[in-house]
Design a protein around this motif. Sequence first.
Motif, PDB file in Angstrom:
ATOM      1  N   ASN A   1       0.485  -0.680   0.122  1.00 36.09           N
ATOM      2  CA  ASN A   1      -0.037  -0.142   0.179  1.00 36.09           C
ATOM      3  C   ASN A   1       0.887   1.100  -0.199  1.00 36.09           C
ATOM      4  OD1 ASN A   1      -3.365  -1.158   0.714  1.00 36.09           O
ATOM      5  ND2 ASN A   1      -1.623  -2.156   1.829  1.00 36.09           N
ATOM      6  N   SER A   2       2.279   1.355  -0.106  1.00 38.66           N
ATOM      7  CA  SER A   2       3.317   2.173   0.415  1.00 38.66           C
ATOM      8  C   SER A   2       3.878   2.665  -0.950  1.00 38.66           C
ATOM      9  CB  SER A   2       3.644   2.512   1.621  1.00 38.66           C
ATOM     10  OG  SER A   2       4.899   1.128   1.496  1.00 38.66           O
TER      11      SER A   2
ATOM     12  N   THR B   1       5.209   4.158  -4.061  1.00 41.46           N
ATOM     13  CA  THR B   1       4.945   5.034  -5.199  1.00 41.46           C
ATOM     14  C   THR B   1       5.918   5.372  -6.384  1.00 41.46           C
ATOM     15  OG1 THR B   1       6.594   6.698  -3.567  1.00 41.46           O
ATOM     16  CG2 THR B   1       4.045   6.535  -2.715  1.00 41.46           C
TER      17      THR B   1
ATOM     18  N   ASN C   1       0.012   7.534  -5.593  1.00 37.33           N
ATOM     19  CA  ASN C   1       0.144   5.429  -5.117  1.00 37.33           C
ATOM     20  C   ASN C   1       0.266   4.697  -5.705  1.00 37.33           C
ATOM     21  OD1 ASN C   1      -0.896   3.526  -3.844  1.00 37.33           O
ATOM     22  ND2 ASN C   1      -0.211   4.380  -1.904  1.00 37.33           N
TER      23      ASN C   1
END
Length: 317
Positions: free
Chosen positions: A80-81, A83, A88
């Motif tokens: 989820n992190s 980038t 994102n």
Amino acid sequence: MKRNKLIWMAAVAAVALGQTSCLNSDSDFHDEAAPVRPGIYIYNAAHSQNEAAMQPADVALRLAVLRAEAEKQGKTGDLNSVTVDGQNVKTLLFGMYTQIAEDESEAGTYVIEYRNSGGQRPYDIYSRTGTVRVKTQGVALERTDAAKRWSVSLGSEKLAITGGSSVAVLSTGETELYFEGGVCRIGFSNALSEADGRKASWSGDFELTTEMKEGLSFSGLKDASFELDGSARGTSFWSFNGTTSAAMSYTVTDGKYQPSRTGSPSTIMGGTELCGLTSPMDYNPADYPSSEVKVVWTVSGNMLSYAVTYNGTTVNF
């Protein structure tokens, strides 16, 4: 009538499953489209049916791209992190509210929970609700083979997909993906879906290729072109007699896709598609004198055009 620009083509394409990348058959095309109009109807039905059946594979491919980027950045523990260029990647591919986690009880299996959300253009055009499970067997998709494949199943009763109209995926048809000779092979059997109360069963085998300079990482593929080849057939959630689900077939050869250019991952910009009605009991021959239609897509500069061949007549748009 030429489709003047690729970006315009993407903007006017209806974002409804069953219409995305489909051909125009409205009154603006009445005169020139008339000889091939039945073929346009056949194309739109078969194309959208295949699009629905390919959704589980699409979700797995998105996961593969996200995992590859996470591995590239050393963030495999937190998908989820991840980038790229300040954006994102999970949000771009799956949507802000979609939850992705590894199943604690089954190592290598990822649970993707869509909460009425989807990714962002040009990487996605649908909103989804439901849960998809992707079993990776602990290996990256690009390192799979025929003996060690990714498999996709539903973790909820259905996967609802919306984009103007609604389709429900009821079964993934045991969708499997693996790499062989640099080609991603995708197969499924009796994938079930439903639209407007009519159910469909669809089976297919496809090959997806792209240049992988940086594996399947998002940063390496975000502007890439893809080629899709393969075929599928079965009963569709469309009817041509108002009663029964039509048996249909779909084949794509040298299908070219470049989402960063067209604005949609589903907009084809090159290659040949063959679509057909496969049971003479499903339609009236007076309305459909030929059961098959061929559509050839080409790009010249920034112009996208297509030629529709039906019942011995070809019309260029």
